[in-house]
Write a protein that holds these residues in place. Structure first.
Motif, PDB file in Angstrom:
ATOM      1  N   LYS A   1       0.828  -1.209   0.000  1.00  0.00           N
ATOM      2  CA  LYS A   1       0.000   0.000   0.000  1.00  0.00           C
ATOM      3  C   LYS A   1       0.861   1.257   0.000  1.00  0.00           C
ATOM      4  O   LYS A   1       0.528   2.254  -0.641  1.00  0.00           O
ATOM      5  CB  LYS A   1      -0.938  -0.010   1.199  1.00  0.00           C
ATOM      6  CG  LYS A   1      -2.057  -1.045   1.107  1.00  0.00           C
ATOM      7  CD  LYS A   1      -2.985  -0.951   2.311  1.00  0.00           C
ATOM      8  CE  LYS A   1      -4.117  -1.968   2.194  1.00  0.00           C
ATOM      9  NZ  LYS A   1      -5.026  -1.907   3.377  1.00  0.00           N
ATOM     10  N   ALA A   2       1.979   1.199   0.731  1.00  0.00           N
ATOM     11  CA  ALA A   2       2.891   2.343   0.766  1.00  0.00           C
ATOM     12  C   ALA A   2       3.492   2.593  -0.614  1.00  0.00           C
ATOM     13  O   ALA A   2       3.630   3.751  -1.051  1.00  0.00           O
ATOM     14  CB  ALA A   2       3.995   2.098   1.794  1.00  0.00           C
TER      15      ALA A   2
ATOM     16  N   ILE B   1       2.106   1.826  -3.491  1.00  0.00           N
ATOM     17  CA  ILE B   1       1.041   2.352  -4.350  1.00  0.00           C
ATOM     18  C   ILE B   1       0.843   3.841  -4.094  1.00  0.00           C
ATOM     19  O   ILE B   1       0.679   4.631  -5.038  1.00  0.00           O
ATOM     20  CB  ILE B   1      -0.270   1.571  -4.121  1.00  0.00           C
ATOM     21  CG1 ILE B   1      -0.124   0.133  -4.639  1.00  0.00           C
ATOM     22  CG2 ILE B   1      -1.444   2.269  -4.811  1.00  0.00           C
ATOM     23  CD1 ILE B   1      -1.307  -0.759  -4.315  1.00  0.00           C
ATOM     24  N   ARG B   2       0.857   4.236  -2.808  1.00  0.00           N
ATOM     25  CA  ARG B   2       0.720   5.660  -2.491  1.00  0.00           C
ATOM     26  C   ARG B   2       1.890   6.457  -3.063  1.00  0.00           C
ATOM     27  O   ARG B   2       1.706   7.542  -3.618  1.00  0.00           O
ATOM     28  CB  ARG B   2       0.641   5.851  -0.975  1.00  0.00           C
ATOM     29  CG  ARG B   2      -0.690   5.450  -0.364  1.00  0.00           C
ATOM     30  CD  ARG B   2      -0.844   6.019   1.041  1.00  0.00           C
ATOM     31  NE  ARG B   2       0.152   5.462   1.954  1.00  0.00           N
ATOM     32  CZ  ARG B   2      -0.034   4.380   2.690  1.00  0.00           C
ATOM     33  NH1 ARG B   2      -1.198   3.723   2.611  1.00  0.00           N
ATOM     34  NH2 ARG B   2       0.913   3.932   3.494  1.00  0.00           N
ATOM     35  N   LEU B   3       3.093   5.893  -2.942  1.00  0.00           N
ATOM     36  CA  LEU B   3       4.273   6.556  -3.501  1.00  0.00           C
ATOM     37  C   LEU B   3       4.184   6.638  -5.020  1.00  0.00           C
ATOM     38  O   LEU B   3       4.570   7.649  -5.625  1.00  0.00           O
ATOM     39  CB  LEU B   3       5.528   5.786  -3.090  1.00  0.00           C
ATOM     40  CG  LEU B   3       6.867   6.385  -3.526  1.00  0.00           C
ATOM     41  CD1 LEU B   3       7.036   7.783  -2.952  1.00  0.00           C
ATOM     42  CD2 LEU B   3       8.016   5.487  -3.080  1.00  0.00           C
ATOM     43  N   SER B   4       3.647   5.587  -5.638  1.00  0.00           N
ATOM     44  CA  SER B   4       3.480   5.571  -7.094  1.00  0.00           C
ATOM     45  C   SER B   4       2.486   6.635  -7.535  1.00  0.00           C
ATOM     46  O   SER B   4       2.729   7.367  -8.508  1.00  0.00           O
ATOM     47  CB  SER B   4       3.008   4.186  -7.554  1.00  0.00           C
ATOM     48  OG  SER B   4       2.903   4.133  -8.955  1.00  0.00           O
ATOM     49  N   ASN B   5       1.378   6.747  -6.830  1.00  0.00           N
ATOM     50  CA  ASN B   5       0.379   7.775  -7.155  1.00  0.00           C
ATOM     51  C   ASN B   5       0.965   9.172  -6.988  1.00  0.00           C
ATOM     52  O   ASN B   5       0.705  10.079  -7.785  1.00  0.00           O
ATOM     53  CB  ASN B   5      -0.851   7.607  -6.269  1.00  0.00           C
ATOM     54  CG  ASN B   5      -1.634   6.350  -6.586  1.00  0.00           C
ATOM     55  OD1 ASN B   5      -1.566   5.832  -7.707  1.00  0.00           O
ATOM     56  ND2 ASN B   5      -2.361   5.831  -5.609  1.00  0.00           N
ATOM     57  N   PHE B   6       1.745   9.338  -5.934  1.00  0.00           N
ATOM     58  CA  PHE B   6       2.387  10.630  -5.676  1.00  0.00           C
ATOM     59  C   PHE B   6       3.346  10.981  -6.812  1.00  0.00           C
ATOM     60  O   PHE B   6       3.349  12.112  -7.323  1.00  0.00           O
ATOM     61  CB  PHE B   6       3.138  10.576  -4.342  1.00  0.00           C
ATOM     62  CG  PHE B   6       3.912  11.830  -4.032  1.00  0.00           C
ATOM     63  CD1 PHE B   6       3.301  12.895  -3.398  1.00  0.00           C
ATOM     64  CD2 PHE B   6       5.261  11.929  -4.374  1.00  0.00           C
ATOM     65  CE1 PHE B   6       4.019  14.064  -3.115  1.00  0.00           C
ATOM     66  CE2 PHE B   6       5.982  13.089  -4.090  1.00  0.00           C
ATOM     67  CZ  PHE B   6       5.357  14.152  -3.466  1.00  0.00           C
TER      68      PHE B   6
ATOM     69  N   LYS C   1       1.482  11.956  -9.961  1.00  0.00           N
ATOM     70  CA  LYS C   1       0.831  13.267  -9.840  1.00  0.00           C
ATOM     71  C   LYS C   1       1.849  14.398  -9.964  1.00  0.00           C
ATOM     72  O   LYS C   1       1.569  15.447 -10.544  1.00  0.00           O
ATOM     73  CB  LYS C   1       0.096  13.345  -8.507  1.00  0.00           C
ATOM     74  CG  LYS C   1      -0.669  14.650  -8.301  1.00  0.00           C
ATOM     75  CD  LYS C   1      -1.427  14.629  -6.979  1.00  0.00           C
ATOM     76  CE  LYS C   1      -2.215  15.911  -6.769  1.00  0.00           C
ATOM     77  NZ  LYS C   1      -2.961  15.900  -5.477  1.00  0.00           N
TER      78      LYS C   1
ATOM     79  N   GLU D   1      -0.257  -1.062 -10.333  1.00  0.00           N
ATOM     80  CA  GLU D   1      -0.367   0.263  -9.733  1.00  0.00           C
ATOM     81  C   GLU D   1       0.978   0.852  -9.344  1.00  0.00           C
ATOM     82  O   GLU D   1       1.073   2.039  -9.027  1.00  0.00           O
ATOM     83  CB  GLU D   1      -1.281   0.200  -8.504  1.00  0.00           C
ATOM     84  CG  GLU D   1      -2.742  -0.077  -8.839  1.00  0.00           C
ATOM     85  CD  GLU D   1      -3.629  -0.071  -7.601  1.00  0.00           C
ATOM     86  OE1 GLU D   1      -4.250   0.980  -7.332  1.00  0.00           O
ATOM     87  OE2 GLU D   1      -3.689  -1.098  -6.913  1.00  0.00           O
TER      88      GLU D   1
END
Length: 321
Positions: free
Chosen positions: A2-3, A5-10, A13, A193
């Protein structure tokens, strides 16, 4: 996971800001990034492998079901941008290496970042993905031919050698990605992701490699390079939209074609320039600058369009998309 994925989204963006920071760091601390020059082809191959992991038959379905906007878009992709680059090179009387470099940026296919921008701009996402896929598959033929015809007067071009390079750097990794997706769908589904993070790291590595190896050239001709890239990029976005409007395509399709035409796979251009014109490192600079500037300008345009509902931009034009 999950971490990650959040880093990937960041990273997805803030891709533009990350690449700017990396470029600045490479400019002021070149010794820390020079080693990346040995891995540019591998880095771009990783990005293309990720593209292959996400490609499906649906990416090409529009070619059969609604071919007109796809054909129009791809033709505009391989005419507007290379011809604009040629005209700008003549207009600004660019040095031979910079002229060849910006023409190379104009001759490569669309970049995968454009798909996200079209989505944010409320454009025709299906068309955007299809255009990126089709133009990428046509790149081994179109890019060397266009570069040979338009840049040959400034710098010697070996179209066959470039054809082989594009096959190795783009087509082979994409095919491997498709094969991997076919035989290991579960693993691909779980990792999909995280792909944006890997792509951002790889493209940033390409930019850092070029910038760190050309600090003196950037310092001496940086303004000219920035003006060249911005003029080329903004003119492509504008002309893509205007021609799509004149051809009576609907608003969603105009937005998609504008962004697809204006946003190039500059990372490929940078890698090809470094591989084939190593004796003239300035050829890689327009691509390195374009990696950042295309993302910034495309994101700004997408942000503006995202605030303009499609139903408030009604048109009497015929809807063929």
């Amino acid at each position: 996971m999950k971490a990650l994925i959040r880093l990937s989204n960041f990273s997805n963006k803030y891709f533009a800001f990350i690449t700017i920071l990396v470029a600045v760091a490479a400019f002021f601390l070149p010794d820390g990034f020079n080693w990346l020059n040995n891995y540019m082809t591998i880095l771009l191959g990783i990005v293309m492998f990720g593209m292959g992991l996400t490609m499906t038959p649906n990416d090409f379905k529009l070619v059969l079901t609604k071919p007109v906007p796809v054909i129009i878009g791809v033709i505009l992709q391989f005419t507007i941008m290379p011809l604009l680059a040629f005209g700008i090179a003549k207009l600004l009387n660019l040095p031979p290496a910079l002229a060849a470099g910006i023409i190379l940026v104009g001759s490569v296919p669309g970049g995968t970042a454009s798909n996200v921008m079209v989505y944010l701009a409320k454009g025709n996402v299906a068309l955007s993905i299809t255009m990126t896929s089709v133009s990428t598959m046509l790149a081994p033929i179109m890019t060397p031919v266009l570069l040979y015809l338009l840049a040959g007067q400034w710098i010697p071009v070996d179209p066959f050698a470039m054809f082989l390079s594009i096959i190795q750097v783009i087509i082979v990794p994409i095919v491997l990605g498709i094969i991997f997706q076919r035989f290991f769908p579960t693993a691909v589904g779980k990792s999909i992701e995280v792909l944006p993070l890997i792509s951002v790291i790889a493209i940033s590595g390409v930019v850092a490699a070029v910038v760190s190896g050309n600090t003196e050239n950037i310092a001496s001709s940086g303004l000219l390079i920035f003006v060249t890239v911005l003029l080329h990029n903004w003119s492509g976005l504008l002309l893509g939209f205007l021609v799509a409007t004149l051809l009576r395509l609907n608003e969603e399709t105009r937005r998609a074609i504008s962004i697809e035409v204006g946003i190039q796979n500059a990372g490929l251009g940078t890698t090809l320039a470094s591989a084939h014109f190593a004796a003239q490192p300035l050829t890689a600079l327009p691509g390195a600058i374009a990696v950042v500037m295309h993302v910034i300008s495309g994101s700004i345009l997408a942000s503006i369009w995202s605030r303009i509902p499609l139903n408030k931009r009604k048109s009497n034009k015929r809807d063929i998309a």
